[in-house]
Design a protein around this motif. Structure first.
Motif, PDB file in Angstrom:
ATOM      1  N   TYR A 123       0.805  -1.216   0.000  1.00 13.48           N
ATOM      2  CA  TYR A 123       0.000   0.000   0.000  1.00 13.48           C
ATOM      3  C   TYR A 123       0.844   1.276   0.000  1.00 13.48           C
ATOM      4  O   TYR A 123       0.321   2.359   0.283  1.00 13.48           O
ATOM      5  N   THR A 126      -0.616   3.850  -2.705  1.00 16.14           N
ATOM      6  CA  THR A 126      -2.057   3.893  -2.956  1.00 16.14           C
ATOM      7  C   THR A 126      -2.669   5.266  -2.744  1.00 16.14           C
ATOM      8  O   THR A 126      -3.784   5.523  -3.192  1.00 16.14           O
ATOM      9  N   ALA A 131      -7.400   0.622   0.561  1.00 11.94           N
ATOM     10  CA  ALA A 131      -8.281  -0.360  -0.056  1.00 11.94           C
ATOM     11  C   ALA A 131      -9.734  -0.078   0.277  1.00 11.94           C
ATOM     12  O   ALA A 131     -10.061   0.445   1.342  1.00 11.94           O
ATOM     13  N   TRP A 152     -10.610  -3.557 -13.980  1.00  9.87           N
ATOM     14  CA  TRP A 152      -9.414  -3.750 -13.169  1.00  9.87           C
ATOM     15  C   TRP A 152      -9.063  -5.231 -13.143  1.00  9.87           C
ATOM     16  O   TRP A 152      -9.932  -6.064 -12.861  1.00  9.87           O
ATOM     17  N   ARG A 165      -6.792  -4.216  -8.783  1.00  9.18           N
ATOM     18  CA  ARG A 165      -6.218  -2.879  -8.819  1.00  9.18           C
ATOM     19  C   ARG A 165      -6.168  -2.412 -10.257  1.00  9.18           C
ATOM     20  O   ARG A 165      -6.028  -3.217 -11.183  1.00  9.18           O
ATOM     21  N   SER A 166      -6.280  -1.111 -10.442  1.00  9.85           N
ATOM     22  CA  SER A 166      -6.192  -0.549 -11.781  1.00  9.85           C
ATOM     23  C   SER A 166      -4.925  -1.033 -12.476  1.00  9.85           C
ATOM     24  O   SER A 166      -3.871  -1.187 -11.851  1.00  9.85           O
ATOM     25  N   SER A 172      -6.239   3.101  -5.017  1.00 16.22           N
ATOM     26  CA  SER A 172      -6.658   2.129  -4.015  1.00 16.22           C
ATOM     27  C   SER A 172      -6.858   0.748  -4.625  1.00 16.22           C
ATOM     28  O   SER A 172      -7.146   0.601  -5.814  1.00 16.22           O
ATOM     29  N   TRP A 173      -6.732  -0.272  -3.775  1.00 14.74           N
ATOM     30  CA  TRP A 173      -7.127  -1.623  -4.129  1.00 14.74           C
ATOM     31  C   TRP A 173      -8.632  -1.771  -3.898  1.00 14.74           C
ATOM     32  O   TRP A 173      -9.227  -1.050  -3.094  1.00 14.74           O
ATOM     33  N   GLU A 175     -10.767  -4.889  -2.609  1.00 15.92           N
ATOM     34  CA  GLU A 175     -10.486  -6.194  -2.025  1.00 15.92           C
ATOM     35  C   GLU A 175     -11.766  -6.874  -1.550  1.00 15.92           C
ATOM     36  O   GLU A 175     -12.704  -6.212  -1.086  1.00 15.92           O
TER      37      GLU A 175
END
Length: 247
Positions: A123, A126, A131, A152, A165-166, A172-173, A175
């Motif tokens: 992270y 990010t 996330a 994504w 993720r992009s 951000s993720w 999840e």
């Protein structure tokens, strides 16, 4: 495909009040301030953060939200600073059965859970929001749906959690974490997509990928169409004119 993730939407008793909390905590800014919607976004117009949107709604919170935000930290000192700042702004510590963990579980002024994470390598780039986390009974299945919906790629897939993720490797993720609890009632947080091409065709594509009709309208029908993912988490496919994201 021509849809992408646009924003995380909060149902709020006091949209501007809770929007101000998140703007101050994240170092973001209020970009839209209307009686029917308040948006908060990162200050960098070229950033990859999703906007946060706060809509007025009667809230009937039932247990833990199925969607929450995880905030990033650069060090353990920074984590402590983030926690202290959140508490000073009106957050509170909560116990959701997390036990002895290195992250800190808090709730915003309207009771929405979020976590301030310990520093983690995945992270580091990010931005403020590490996330967007979704509870699910089947992480792989739901990750595959949202990968198809957002474009994504699935970066990690497993029995206990899966992450998207992009493709740019920024932001951000998204999840999906395995949890035994079933969804009960409408979500107080949901994701919105924006369609940039043939809106009807994109809705049909999402239906083919596993989307189902939503039991509730999460937006004005003129702004887009409400659907639900395969685990009945509500979302909206917005028309491009109502893009609420900075990306």
């Amino acid at each position: 495909m021509s849809t992408r993730l646009a924003c995380v939407v909060f149902d709020a008793d006091r949209p501007r009040f809770v929007a101000d909390f998140w703007a101050e905590l994240l170092g973001w800014a209020v970009t839209i301030d209307r009686s029917d919607e308040v948006d908060v976004a990162a200050p960098d117009p070229d950033g990859a953060d999703l906007a946060l949107t706060f809509l007025p709604a009667a809230r009937a919170k039932q247990g833990k939200n199925r969607i929450h935000l995880d905030l990033a930290s650069r060090s353990f000192d920074h984590q402590r600073v983030q926690v202290d700042r959140a508490l000073a702004l009106g957050a509170r510590r909560i116990d959701i059965g997390q036990g002895a963990v290195p992250w800190v579980v808090l709730a915003d002024p309207e009771g929405n859970e979020f976590c301030v994470l310990e520093p983690r390598e995945e992270y580091v780039d990010t931005g403020a929001v590490a996330a967007i986390v979704v509870d699910t009974r089947d992480p792989v299945r739901l990750a595959e749906f949202w990968s198809a919906a957002s474009g994504w790629p699935v970066a990690h897939g497993g029995e206990r959690w899966a992450g998207l993720r992009s493709a740019t490797g920024l932001g951000s993720w998204l999840e999906f974490v395995r949890t035994p609890e079933q969804k009960s009632g409408p979500n107080l947080l949901h994701l919105d997509l924006t369609s940039f091409d043939d809106h009807a065709a994109e809705v049909a594509r999402l239906r083919a990928a596993g989307a189902v009709p939503s039991e509730r309208d999460v937006r004005n029908p003129e702004q887009g169409l409400s659907l639900a993912d395969p685990e009945t988490n509500e979302f909206c496919v917005l028309r491009a004119a109502h893009d609420c994201s900075t990306v």
